[in-house]
Write a protein that holds these residues in place. Structure first.
Motif, PDB file in Angstrom:
ATOM      1  N   GLY A 292     -33.427  10.888   4.188  1.00  0.00           N
ATOM      2  CA  GLY A 292     -32.226  10.793   3.264  1.00  0.00           C
ATOM      3  C   GLY A 292     -32.372   9.761   2.170  1.00  0.00           C
ATOM      4  N   SER A 293     -31.314   8.970   1.927  1.00  0.00           N
ATOM      5  CA  SER A 293     -31.346   7.996   0.941  1.00  0.00           C
ATOM      6  C   SER A 293     -30.507   6.627   1.263  1.00  0.00           C
ATOM      7  CB  SER A 293     -30.988   8.529  -0.412  1.00  0.00           C
ATOM      8  OG  SER A 293     -29.613   8.916  -0.456  1.00  0.00           O
ATOM      9  N   ALA A 294     -30.744   5.553   0.669  1.00  0.00           N
ATOM     10  CA  ALA A 294     -29.942   4.439   0.875  1.00  0.00           C
ATOM     11  C   ALA A 294     -29.691   3.674  -0.559  1.00  0.00           C
ATOM     12  CB  ALA A 294     -30.510   3.509   1.979  1.00  0.00           C
ATOM     13  N   ALA A 295     -28.436   3.415  -0.691  1.00  0.00           N
ATOM     14  CA  ALA A 295     -28.030   2.602  -1.682  1.00  0.00           C
ATOM     15  C   ALA A 295     -27.345   1.385  -1.366  1.00  0.00           C
ATOM     16  CB  ALA A 295     -27.215   3.401  -2.567  1.00  0.00           C
ATOM     17  N   ILE A 296     -27.198   0.194  -2.087  1.00  0.00           N
ATOM     18  CA  ILE A 296     -26.510  -0.906  -1.601  1.00  0.00           C
ATOM     19  C   ILE A 296     -25.531  -1.447  -2.509  1.00  0.00           C
ATOM     20  CG2 ILE A 296     -26.869  -3.515  -1.157  1.00  0.00           C
ATOM     21  CD1 ILE A 296     -29.508  -2.752  -0.115  1.00  0.00           C
ATOM     22  N   LYS A 297     -24.381  -1.401  -2.266  1.00  0.00           N
ATOM     23  CA  LYS A 297     -23.017  -1.799  -3.035  1.00  0.00           C
ATOM     24  C   LYS A 297     -22.141  -3.069  -2.402  1.00  0.00           C
ATOM     25  CE  LYS A 297     -19.866   1.004  -5.722  1.00  0.00           C
ATOM     26  NZ  LYS A 297     -20.799   1.204  -6.847  1.00  0.00           N
ATOM     27  N   GLU A 298     -21.727  -3.744  -3.374  1.00  0.00           N
ATOM     28  CA  GLU A 298     -20.818  -4.800  -2.844  1.00  0.00           C
ATOM     29  C   GLU A 298     -19.486  -4.123  -2.416  1.00  0.00           C
ATOM     30  OE1 GLU A 298     -18.215  -8.126  -5.307  1.00  0.00           O
ATOM     31  OE2 GLU A 298     -20.426  -7.874  -6.053  1.00  0.00           O
TER      32      GLU A 298
END
Length: 270
Positions: free
Chosen positions: A166-172
């Motif tokens: 899959g994929s992973a993004a980081i967000k506040e």
């Protein structure tokens, strides 16, 4: 204790959300003290204070090693940050390990499909659960407060370099604030959270954020440490007003990662 176990056996088990297993749905009238009774039942059956705390983690260690999805994960921790008020995400907790391994186990059994699904993790902390979801094929957005993102980003970059389905993004994301549009459009298939029910003050903002994030087809998985019955009661009393809430029995967890100090719930928006 025998009476409590007999009571749980009499409750009908149902499927809830996109999870293939059957769970014990928490149902009571608004006039009833259902949340208090559920909490007492849970403490009576599992007796969390009699079992070992942190069975799967060590808060004095700088990293946690865990095998998951054919990968050897190395999760960095910041034990020195644990003493700061309100900071629990700088180290791993059993509830995070339990939830991560539950996801892997459920996918292996065909009870859960994460491949290609949009997943948002709340209070990601060290990022273990989100990393495992990405390894299982999900398109994951790991979220936390601004001052928690550095450690989170480092763990994602370290553990998701190769062989990620899959994929992973980081967000506040601050609970209670309005989420960015890309988090809610389209609605996530799943929302995950471990050790997010830790104070009465956080319950209102957590549920507000869940209401904003969840669509009619969103399934929420929350795992938590049984450390404060008052906080859990507060959460359940508020949650059942807007969500159908189900308790996942430990027999459905990964057989090597079960703890009487942890509880797991599924939530689906009413």
């Amino acid at each position: 204790m025998e009476e409590a176990e007999a009571e749980t056996e009499a409750v009908e088990m149902k499927k809830l959300g996109c999870y293939g297993g059957k769970v014990r749905v928490l149902e009571w009238e608004e006039t009833e003290s259902g949340a208090a009774e559920e909490t007492m039942l849970l403490w009576g059956i599992q007796q969390p204070t009699l079992s070992k705390q942190n069975a799967f983690v060590s808060h004095s260690s700088l990293q946690l090693r865990l095998d998951a999805c054919g990968h050897s994960l190395s999760i960095l921790q910041s034990p020195s940050s644990l003493g700061k008020p309100g900071v629990t995400g700088a180290v791993m907790w059993d509830s995070g390990v339990v939830l991560g391994k539950f996801l892997e186990h459920a996918v292996d059994l065909g009870m859960l499909v994460l491949q290609g699904k949009k997943v948002i993790e709340l209070g990601s902390g060290c990022g273990l659960v989100g990393c495992i979801a990405a390894l299982l094929g999900a398109q994951v957005v790991l979220t936390d407060l601004p001052d928690r993102l550095r450690l989170l980003r480092k763990n994602v970059e370290t553990n998701l370099r190769h062989g990620v389905r899959g994929s992973a993004a980081i967000k506040e994301l601050t609970w209670g604030d309005e989420p960015d549009n890309d988090l809610i459009e389209p609605s996530p298939d799943y929302v995950l959270g471990s050790d997010v029910i830790y104070s009465e003050g956080a319950v209102v903002d957590l549920l507000d954020t869940l209401l904003q994030l969840c669509g009619s087809q969103t399934t929420v998985f929350l795992s938590g440490e049984l450390r404060n019955d008052t906080v859990l009661e507060c959460f359940l009393e508020a949650a059942v007003k807007d969500f159908v809430v189900g308790c996942v029995d430990q027999s459905q967890w990964h057989p090597e990662y079960r703890s009487p100090r942890v509880v797991m719930y599924i939530l689906v928006k009413k």
